[in-house]
Scaffold this active site. Structure first.
Site, mmCIF file in Angstrom:
data_model
loop_
_atom_site.group_PDB
_atom_site.id
_atom_site.type_symbol
_atom_site.label_atom_id
_atom_site.label_comp_id
_atom_site.label_asym_id
_atom_site.label_seq_id
_atom_site.Cartn_x
_atom_site.Cartn_y
_atom_site.Cartn_z
ATOM 1 C CD GLU A 287 -8.800 4.092 8.300
ATOM 2 O OE1 GLU A 287 -8.702 3.396 9.307
ATOM 3 O OE2 GLU A 287 -8.015 4.002 7.336
ATOM 4 C CB ALA A 288 -8.259 11.570 8.815
ATOM 5 C CG ASN A 289 -5.844 6.872 6.258
ATOM 6 O OD1 ASN A 289 -6.885 6.581 5.689
ATOM 7 N ND2 ASN A 289 -5.248 6.059 7.112
ATOM 8 C CB SER B 214 -0.947 -0.072 1.184
ATOM 9 O OG SER B 214 -1.890 0.931 1.109
ATOM 10 C CG ASP C 162 -6.260 0.921 -0.292
ATOM 11 O OD1 ASP C 162 -5.299 1.726 -0.256
ATOM 12 O OD2 ASP C 162 -6.378 -0.027 0.508
ATOM 13 C CG ASP D 207 -2.773 4.216 -1.059
ATOM 14 O OD1 ASP D 207 -3.541 3.992 -2.015
ATOM 15 O OD2 ASP D 207 -2.767 3.506 -0.041
ATOM 16 C CG ASP E 296 -2.992 -0.303 -2.078
ATOM 17 O OD1 ASP E 296 -2.881 0.871 -1.682
ATOM 18 O OD2 ASP E 296 -3.561 -1.189 -1.404
HETATM 19 C C1 GN1 Z 1 -7.026 -1.626 4.302
HETATM 20 C C2 GN1 Z 1 -6.674 -1.115 5.644
HETATM 21 O O1 GN1 Z 1 -7.285 -1.461 6.638
HETATM 22 N N1 GN1 Z 1 -5.639 -0.281 5.683
HETATM 23 C C3 GN1 Z 1 -5.097 0.296 6.899
HETATM 24 C C4 GN1 Z 1 -3.623 0.548 6.682
HETATM 25 O O2 GN1 Z 1 -3.476 1.428 5.587
HETATM 26 P P1 GN1 Z 1 -2.796 1.031 4.187
HETATM 27 O O3 GN1 Z 1 -3.041 2.176 3.225
HETATM 28 O O4 GN1 Z 1 -3.483 -0.211 3.718
HETATM 29 O O5 GN1 Z 1 -1.365 0.828 4.496
HETATM 30 O O6 GN1 Z 1 -3.074 1.160 7.847
HETATM 31 C C5 GN1 Z 1 -3.642 2.435 8.175
HETATM 32 C C6 GN1 Z 1 -3.000 2.915 9.465
HETATM 33 O O7 GN1 Z 1 -1.680 3.140 9.278
HETATM 34 C C7 GN1 Z 1 -5.134 2.301 8.398
HETATM 35 O O8 GN1 Z 1 -5.667 3.579 8.603
HETATM 36 C C8 GN1 Z 1 -5.786 1.622 7.193
HETATM 37 O O9 GN1 Z 1 -7.139 1.407 7.457
#
Ligand code: GN1
Length: 429
Positions: free
Chosen positions: A396-398, A74, A296, A292, A294
């Site tokens: 999520e905020a991100n 990711s 998502d 990002d 991948d």
């Molecule tokens: C699919 C998934 O659950 N991804 C997680 C994970 O993010 P990624 O973008 O997948 O690295 O870690 C994050 C916290 O760092 C969290 O906010 C997020 O929900």
């Protein structure tokens, strides 16, 4: 020897064999976190192989329904990699299998792995060794270790007798989840079907935007930061067909454009809030978006001034608020349309956030009279909670998030739409 005994013997042999091909390096410990296993890509093969075994077992358990494997780390640096499993509904693997995932990934030797599998199969009532079938769809992002880990996953899947692996190629994470879901619903599930749906939905959405509410604005330029990952690659493929909008892809993943997630992408923009790789003061005022690695996560931003290195961010909290306002407005329009058929549509609308959400966004949503609930960080928690509503909106905020509609609500909408059409035809509206 009876055929079943032969098959059982073959099953044991295959598990011992694959485990000996992917020994766990000493000192290595894997943990199935919010988004599966993650580590330095070069050390991931044992965990990915065992995730292959796990995914095939999950499919056997679920009567041969397609299960997914995504090989990605990711937003993490290019040297990392990871693996996560998607359930047949396209969501994350059921959480009660995670302790087994951990135990399997950390089994110290072939015999321990075999015993673990045999015990789990017995406890879960998985019909292993019989005439079962299993299918696992695989996708991976653009990381250099992707192909090598794909091979490890294939070997893991093939260690389960009757399992069939289908390599879907280099994909975004959302694409793989969508393909798994569609395959199990018996509807078209190829990449070109995905693009067709996306392009068609996008066109229909743009048609709905009234010109006096920014329809003209939308037609203008959008610059998308692809994080030098798979999202940029796929967007380049379809952007010409996303008619009505002029899309420019930066950090597209092409040779020479930069390194995956390095000084670019949704995570970088959301955390640093500064103009990043591929952007400059010349972009002031233009709408921009960041994915990002991948694809998502999605956040929007705008370079705010030519002299300062800053960006104005529209993060997941703001995107969520916009969805909430829009959907509530649509429900109000339906309920105030004067039709006799509306009574059947009191939708339960739920907003799901995490503790990292900006408190002001939560207050804003609550002030609108909306129900806001919280879960721990991780899509698997948010998604599950959102499914409890007729319409569940989570972000999520991100920038991870989506809107989910219950099957019942969708069928209510369908019948409402049919009734409204017949009222219109009969001149009642
Ligand atoms: C699919 C998934 O659950 N991804 C997680 C994970 O993010 P990624 O973008 O997948 O690295 O870690 C994050 C916290 O760092 C969290 O906010 C997020 O929900």
């Amino acid at each position: 020897m009876a055929a079943n005994q032969e098959q059982e013997k073959e099953q044991r042999r295959r598990l011992l064999d694959v485990a000996s091909r992917f020994p766990l390096p000493s000192g290595c410990r894997f943990s199935y976190g919010t988004a599966g296993f993650r580590a330095d890509g070069a050390t991931m093969a044992p965990a990915v192989c065992r995730a292959g075994i796990l995914a095939a077992l999950r499919s056997v358990k679920l009567a041969g329904a397609a299960v997914g494997i995504v090989i990605t780390a990711s937003h993490n640096p290019v040297g990392d990699n990871g693996v996560k499993i998607a359930d047949p509904d396209g969501g994350m693997m059921a959480q009660h299998w995670e302790p087994f995932a951990d135990a399997l990934a950390n089994a110290p030797d072939p015999d321990a792995l075999l015993q673990l599998v045999l015990q789990f199969v017995k406890d879960e009532g998985i019909p292993l060794g019989g005439h079962h079938t299993a299918q696992v769809l695989l996708g991976r992002d653009t990381r250099p270790t992707g192909e090598y880990l794909l091979d490890a996953a294939l070997q893991g899947i093939n260690a389960i007798v009757g399992a069939h692996a289908i390599d879907m190629g280099i994909l975004t994470t959302p694409q793989l989840h969508w393909m798994v879901r569609n395959k199990n619903k018996g509807i078209k599930a190829s990449e070109s079907d995905y693009f067709t749906q996306l392009i068609d939905s996008f066109r229909r959405m743009l048609e709905l935007v009234p010109k006096d509410k920014g329809g003209d604005e939308l037609a203008k330029k959008l610059i998308v930061d692809g994080a030098n990952g798979i999202g940029g690659v796929k967007l380049e493929q379809i952007k010409a067909e996303l008619s009505g909008i002029d899309i420019i892809v930066r950090n597209s993943g092409k040779e020479g454009e930069g390194i995956l997630n390095h000084m670019c992408g949704a995570d970088f923009v959301q955390k640093e809030r500064v103009t990043h790789h591929g952007f400059s003061p010349e972009d002031v005022g233009v709408r921009c978006a960041s994915l990002d690695g991948d694809a998502d996560r999605l956040v929007y931003f705008c370079v705010s001034s030519a002299s300062e290195n800053k960006v104005d961010l529209v993060d997941g909290d703001k995107i969520l608020s916009l969805f909430a306002l829009f959907i509530r407005e649509q429900l109000d329009i339906i309920n105030n349309s004067g039709s006799q058929v509306n009574k059947s549509l009191p939708a339960r609308l739920g907003i799901v956030q995490t503790a990292y959400a900006n408190g002001a966004s939560t207050q804003f949503l609550k002030n609108l009279g909306l129900e806001v609930v919280f879960t721990p960080t991780g899509v698997k928690y948010l998604h599950k909670k959102a499914l409890e509503y007729d319409i569940g909106i989570y972000f999520e905020a991100n920038g991870h998030g989506t809107v989910v509609f219950s099957e019942e609500f969708l069928s209510q909408l369908d019948s409402l739409s049919n009734e409204l059409s017949s009222e219109t035809a009969n001149g009642k509206l």
